[in-house]
Design an enzyme around this catalytic site. Structure first.
Site, PDB file in Angstrom:
ATOM      1  N   ASN A 290       0.846   0.433   5.949  1.00 46.05           N
ATOM      2  CA  ASN A 290       1.336  -0.338   4.819  1.00 46.05           C
ATOM      3  C   ASN A 290       2.110  -1.510   5.386  1.00 46.05           C
ATOM      4  OD1 ASN A 290       2.430  -1.300   2.427  1.00 46.05           O
ATOM      5  ND2 ASN A 290       4.104   0.190   2.426  1.00 46.05           N
ATOM      6  N   GLY A 291       1.689  -2.723   5.016  1.00 44.42           N
ATOM      7  CA  GLY A 291       2.382  -3.892   5.532  1.00 44.42           C
ATOM      8  C   GLY A 291       1.392  -4.989   5.854  1.00 44.42           C
TER       9      GLY A 291
ATOM     10  N   SER B 196       8.560  -1.485 -16.295  1.00 45.55           N
ATOM     11  CA  SER B 196       9.463  -1.583 -15.155  1.00 45.55           C
ATOM     12  C   SER B 196      10.832  -2.203 -15.440  1.00 45.55           C
ATOM     13  CB  SER B 196       8.780  -2.334 -14.004  1.00 45.55           C
ATOM     14  OG  SER B 196       8.377  -3.602 -14.449  1.00 45.55           O
TER      15      SER B 196
ATOM     16  N   GLY C 277      -1.091   0.908  -4.996  1.00 47.17           N
ATOM     17  CA  GLY C 277      -2.396   0.346  -4.672  1.00 47.17           C
ATOM     18  C   GLY C 277      -3.511   1.020  -5.449  1.00 47.17           C
TER      19      GLY C 277
ATOM     20  N   CYS D 113       0.854  -1.170   0.000  1.00 46.74           N
ATOM     21  CA  CYS D 113       0.000   0.000   0.000  1.00 46.74           C
ATOM     22  C   CYS D 113       0.891   1.221   0.000  1.00 46.74           C
ATOM     23  CB  CYS D 113      -0.877   0.038   1.245  1.00 46.74           C
ATOM     24  SG  CYS D 113      -1.922  -1.425   1.450  1.00 46.74           S
TER      25      CYS D 113
ATOM     26  N   TYR E  49      10.789  -4.197  -8.139  1.00 52.61           N
ATOM     27  CA  TYR E  49       9.584  -4.017  -8.907  1.00 52.61           C
ATOM     28  C   TYR E  49       8.578  -3.017  -8.335  1.00 52.61           C
ATOM     29  CZ  TYR E  49       4.859  -5.297 -10.346  1.00 52.61           C
ATOM     30  OH  TYR E  49       3.588  -5.246 -10.760  1.00 52.61           O
TER      31      TYR E  49
ATOM     32  N   ASP F 213      12.744  -9.041 -18.334  1.00 50.52           N
ATOM     33  CA  ASP F 213      11.631  -8.625 -17.474  1.00 50.52           C
ATOM     34  C   ASP F 213      12.167  -8.453 -16.055  1.00 50.52           C
ATOM     35  OD1 ASP F 213       9.140  -7.819 -16.726  1.00 50.52           O
ATOM     36  OD2 ASP F 213       8.098  -9.649 -17.321  1.00 50.52           O
ATOM     37  N   ASP F 214      11.413  -7.763 -15.216  1.00 47.32           N
ATOM     38  CA  ASP F 214      11.909  -7.527 -13.855  1.00 47.32           C
ATOM     39  C   ASP F 214      11.882  -8.804 -13.026  1.00 47.32           C
ATOM     40  OD1 ASP F 214       9.136  -7.510 -12.563  1.00 47.32           O
ATOM     41  OD2 ASP F 214       8.969  -5.853 -13.969  1.00 47.32           O
TER      42      ASP F 214
END
Lengths: 508, 508, 508, 508
Positions: free
Chosen positions: D102-103, D305, D28, D2, D259, D367-368
């Site tokens: 966030n978490g 990315s 998010g 988040c 990422y 790609d990442d």
């Protein structure tokens, strides 16, 4: 049944039309629309719902202009209540016209096909209003031959339209850059009246389905529009009128007096309230002749529409008038929840009986009319539950036996409790101890007593006579087949039954 | 004034609460809210607006669970009508409680400060409901000391709450995982009743502000909740009750009978409709003594709330009862358009006079009460415009002279037409030829005639006696200052005046 | 600039059109609309906003039918972005036609007046699309003389339309009950291509502004529509085509290759991506001739549209290609709060510089074009703030010096940084150390290298040559006057500047 | 994952928080919320959707105040994405606190039960944020013992909270009437940084998940919040900080660098962009050792990315860097129409291949990371369809083999293509000719190269080591069982797969 309004002013008309539609809301809760003319540019907003829900501030901002029309719609027999069929309608060729109408064309399907075949006019919906508008557009094209318009050309087009369409129609239209046109069908089935207001800059005109929509916003009722008459008001406010029908013959819809119109309106010279009182007088006489004197303790109306008749019945018979039923004004919804049973709506959420008025009494309940009989049955039951000793039911209108093809939403014949049943059978169906119906002639005479100029009425629901001469058994069969198919196709059902439920409180 | 409802069932209750709120809608059109308990998880939806507008299908889907409470809100004096103050309210500690309330706490500001100072409970809004909920939460914390709850602990908490709060309050609450709590204040100022229904799985209970909200959805009225009593229904449906007040003393709000409640409700053993009839009887006597016999041709109610009184006045005096006023049910808005003048709303959009009932007659108009006098003035004027010869105005309630602090929205004293004016001055203000007021004692006796157990009433608007003992001149001054400040700060004005306009039709 | 799509299928097309509009969203974020033909009945939904915001489930449900058209709108010079002007448009006479168009008519005002004068066709808005639709309707009327339509009659009408209208137009239309008509203007200014898909029931056709809108939903690109060509697909899926212009002459808009179209589209035989690479090649040569070899450390694109050119520049010059700018995809609003200061939007919310790529380096920034120069100025500034030693700015397109009248929203001449300024002045205006512009001829040759059949282009922004022959100084003056008036009248300003801000990332 | 933000200012913060949430939108897209503190009154608005859709003008008007917090939510493993669980959350006792986080707490279920049992705190949702808030509230209660707060008491509460909760958490909270509290968990798993701005009235502070959310609105990045550290800023803007954890040990989430975070952010002293370049360097070495020199013609990123890594790979290997994939930014919906087949969404609507870059070439796609492998498979397929001769796939991150329990939404182990499969099996699953993975140690070293102070990382997805010490096989099994049950219960499925689809473009 619908309500329409049209106006030409020197100042913005959006709020004015909005307010007058609120006063006509009883004529249609299904959809609402306003179109304004700002110079020669039209602006329109319409949607399903009540006036108060359809118009938000941003919609009103999008309706500038000093002329316009408005409509509230009650879905008529056989038509789906889709948003795309909300009124007004618009065609751009010729001239640019917006139009709203109250009534029902009985030959709209023939006209629709003919117009595409002959004139390549595409009618996109199944609304007879769109057909009517295109007939008018087509006649304007023919009458004008592409020149500039003047009142005479417009009236010639209306005359052409009268010759082509059958059924009932009261029209309010705007022609871009020219002005407002209002027309009433040659039988004057649906009502339309003209009002005026004196402003600082001169006299201004307005038309509406009922006088209350004029008077409630400060206009003076001038007169009813005559059957077949067209009225044109140019953008400078100048009024022109002409009789455009070959054989106009006033046959007002009797149902307006019985139930549809607001009591505070005056239609074709007859205050609706007064007509209802008079129907009460005649009903009282009928009751006197059929019910023994001592058999009634109290007279009771079903709020709100049968109050005048009930009051007059009590008065004439020298009986006590009591309001034993209380009506709940707030209507909600039944939500379909996944995996959750639907609670049956109790009638008690709509109507409640005051015990003290019923207990041990012989009650004469007066309603304006009996259609399916299901509501009457529930009302009789409520009276008994509240302790009534005896329940006599009287209808201020005669038995409803036939469908309506002129713009009133009626069930099919098989759903009408009075269709094909004897008086006693009907009485048993609604569960009353005794049942008294007004006579057809008495109902008509009640209105005629107030304005003797009204020779006859559109009363087909009661007497089965269809004034426009184009309705036969086959027509009615087709209509009912189409209707039941529409019902089967769904959605409609719930919607429709809800509307019928609301009918019980009709013009309030 | 507000309406509340609470229920514990074995099946989903969202539609049930929705339907009962519709039946209480007359008690508050300002905001609506429902909270359900699904196991020990609460779900809530609330917003400003009518019940039918606040709840859409997706909101109802979000309200699972077999227990819940609901509320409709009418803004009380001095409180802003913000969305954040819509009910119910929730606190999570201790136990998790949702609560809705009808009434007004007179010491909420002290409690608010005290709770923050002493218990660090933060009250985020200026709603007295949030204060009340926190007092209850705080008392539950103290009474339980953190253990599991049982009815005795809950009742102990209610007793603690009774001791701390002043004013009027009828409460419906849910405690997460435990059940529903309903409480009525020790004076029983605001109404609250208990109903039950027999289901396949046993008896289920429900509480509501008025009996009609129970009966209209199929519940049976069991009894009124006693003043000070608490009722707890656990999630298995088991009912516990206890008197939790030290000196309970029933003083029902007399205004419920005069005007607020629906006529088909029964409050503290008195059918509201019957009370209104009885007030009509007493009013008739008063009229007889003050008005000359031949001076009145007809008696006329203002629809809808004064009908019972008017009917009874006519009956007692042997006079003709006529409904000369017709009420428009559809209310719209006035839109503010940039650069466009606002049209003055005509009273004719709300009420209309039937000419035939007024022309040349001496009319006795009966209203339930007179507050500001402005509406009365307009009604008298309409009667004269419709041709009345003489207009006598009678109020089924005595003069309204004082503000209400127990949950009824009343204007400040200076706005009350009867505050500081003589009888003749009031009569002149409303423009009537003669004015008759009910006596205070007669009004009370009218209710007492039906249930003699009702010794006294909360009637402060009329008699200036504030039963809770904590209201003095200084309190009222503060209240009115706060209110006029809130009005000045804006927005409120329009809203409020609109609400007052709606008041004229009150309990319909 | 706008995006259009049209399709005839055997199955519902609402989702298909929706998906293809998403793939054309870069061509217009201002409004979106879909109209479907269900048999001979049209259904339409259109509104301001992005495709994802305009269409909800209930809107999609209202769009049944196996044929239809769609549009995304980018407001063109001088037109207000009102909801009433969202496409498609509908006329009912003759035949019933719905139409969407990409382009701009330069003689729409004359046509509008002429059509009302001559044919009494009322054009309600100021949209040139409504004019175009009415010209088509009028020509269909003349060509058919009211009979049934066939492809030859329709093509005759298109030929008539080509003779009357001036400007650019790619059209997708549906004629009720007949089928889809697609037309490209005689100069082929705006792109239009034809695709097909093999289904179980046969081959189906679709037209779209860009090939990506066909290929992204599974269709195969067949070919571009030729300039002046009309394609008619009847409701059975049969395809008819005809060249309807007298002197068709392909002059594709060069701006499609520079900036407008998606790189994964192929226009007039030229993959847009390949054209951009080739422009990079030519730009590299120009840079080599103007900038000293050792002066550049890294080549850097402005994401996203200049990547191909920048990559190629780096490749050709043997320099390091680095992406030092990062673009934020999430765009929000600035809210106007009463009594609250508005925070200035920082460019950093749209674009950010990675320090490590700039610090101490000589940076060659490659953009697709320079219009007002304000964004270029800010970008140069960001590069310096991030530590760049030297900033050289290269534009893959030549200087933009003239307004566009064929459907691309361009500022007035006075706002174009390259209008009336010397090379050095422009360089100073954007704050760069050195500035390199592509040559006009090199830009054209880049596209021509890939498809040598493309003789010339509509490149008026760069070379001032208006291919339609009706644009003179007076026309441009009128246009700019009208535009600045519209801007002054308000609202527009914010909207417009926001659009220009978005332009910097254009076709992504 | 988040994004959170918190601020104390001297002026209104609603627009400021809104703007910073836009800059964190990549963290998010599921739900968004803002809560402001106006004096000691909180105001909140939150709902499912993007920031631009959740906040309208009237919502912003309802968010007055000079302090506040905001959040954008990405649903974490196992949690349903219900509207009721949108952040921030509020508790009123003690003090009144709003909190966003966030978490992911790994012991939230135990805490939830314990708090109800011990403290009678009712947690209404299944959000671990509500648990975290109540732990904080409970600790504040204990630490303060009901007195006024000061920073020391607050820090003591944070210390208590650290001791009770396990998992990852970065917190922004407001305590009513006191100020803002920001906390980072003792391992610093989730990022949190502190910024400041100099205003006319002094220095002001702000915290945010990423530095870009500070810098993009004009704040200066001061520093990262230390693991375990608490920062309190009172309403006067005074800043207090304290290390509140017993054994803080920085273990930043490595996935932020791989990422999650925006490249223009700087986390724990490491510019994310620089870390990605460095990963490219190491990946290049790995490729050099595994792929024959002549086997690669071009290096190609998957936008957006993997660009930095791919650029660096090309650079290090001296190979051509080409952008052959184009990404469509406009995402729409698939509508479920009754009786209408659902069209399969083509990957071409999201990503398109430029033929010229693939035809006949050996392509190294970078790609990442590779998670499920399904998108990689489709990309390889697109490259082949576009004409690639050989497709080599390289992942800038090592194989993802284990679930994430610290707030990143990852599929269950059985869905991870690298779980339990050999290198060759994975290569076959994604259809590539050759597959190159970064080494775990190289990935970590890449970040450590830039900031050697970072000893270790939370890299459990790659190395299976769960730093908090409370995660065992049984925990993961329970998690996956709960998750698959939630998926089965429906709704979730579509939503979730859509989210995963969006993942492919992650931090843009």
């Amino acid at each position: 049944m619908c309500g329409i309004v049209g106006v030409v002013s020197a100042t913005p008309v959006n709020q004015l039309i909005y307010d007058s539609l609120l006063l006509l809301q009883h004529r249609g809760q299904d959809a609402a629309g306003i179109a304004t003319a700002n110079g020669s540019t039209f602006h329109m907003h319409k949607a399903n719902g009540l006036v108060r829900d359809v118009f938000r501030t941003r919609n009103m901002r999008g309706l500038p202009g000093a002329a316009g029309i408005g409509q509230v719609r009650y879905p008529t027999a056989g038509s789906a209540s889709s948003e795309e069929e909300a009124q007004p309608f618009y065609v751009n060729a010729p001239y640019g016209i917006i139009l709203a109408h109250n009534g029902n064309l009985t030959n709209w399907q023939q006209l629709r096909e003919e117009m595409f075949r002959r004139d390549r006019r595409h009618i996109n919906t199944h609304s007879d209003t769109e057909v009517l508008l295109n007939v008018l557009a087509d006649e304007l094209q023919r009458a004008s031959n592409g020149t500039s318009l003047d009142p005479e050309i417009i009236f010639a087009a209306v005359a052409g339209m009268h010759r082509r369409v059958r059924g009932s129609y009261a029209i309010a239209a705007q022609i871009a850059g020219y002005g407002m046109l209002a027309v009433r069908d040659p039988f004057g089935i649906r009502p339309l009246c003209l009002g005026s207001i004196e402003t600082a800059t001169g006299k201004e005109w307005m038309v509406a389905s009922e006088s209350v929509a004029l008077e409630g916003i400060g206009y003076k009722l001038e007169r009813d529009v005559a059957p077949g008459e067209a009225i044109f008001i140019d953008l400078d406010g100048k009024l022109y009128t002409k009789q455009c029908a070959d054989n106009p013959l006033l046959n007002s819809c009797i149902f307006e007096y019985v139930y549809l119109a607001r009591p505070d309106s005056c239609i074709d010279g007859v205050p609706v309230y007064d007509a209802r009182l008079r129907m009460g007088d005649y009903l009282a006489e009928k009751i006197r002749s059929e019910v023994s004197a001592g058999d009634i303790d109290v007279v009771m109306p079903i709020p709100d529409s049968s109050r005048p008749a009930a009051m007059q019945v009590a008065n004439k018979l020298g009986l006590n008038y009591r309001e034993g039923f209380f009506k709940n004004r707030y209507v909600g919804r039944t939500f379909i929840m996944p995996g959750q049973a639907v609670r049956k709506k109790s009638v008690r959420q709509k109507l409640n009986a005051m015990g003290v008025e019923f207990k041990g009494k012989n009650v004469l309940i007066v309603d304006d009319s009996i259609v399916r009989g299901t509501t009457s049955f529930e009302i009789v039951q409520m009276a008994r539950d509240a302790g009534a000793n005896k329940v006599i039911f009287a209808s201020a209108a005669p038995p409803v036996k036939f469908p309506n093809v002129y713009g009133i939403d009626m069930p099919t014949r098989s759903e009408l409790v009075a269709h094909g049943r004897s008086h006693d059978e009907i009485c048993r169906m609604i569960g009353a101890d005794q049942l008294v119906y007004q006579d057809v002639e008495a109902m008509k005479q009640a209105v005629r007593d107030i304005n003797p100029a009204l020779k006859d009425f559109e009363a087909s629901c009661f007497d089965g006579k269809y004034i426009t001469g184009d309705i036969d058994e086959a027509y009615l069969d087709r209509l009912e087949t189409a209707r039941s198919e529409a019902d089967r196709e769904g959605g409609g059902d719930t919607e429709r039954s809800q509307l019928h439920l609301q009918r019980s409180g009709g013009n309030e």
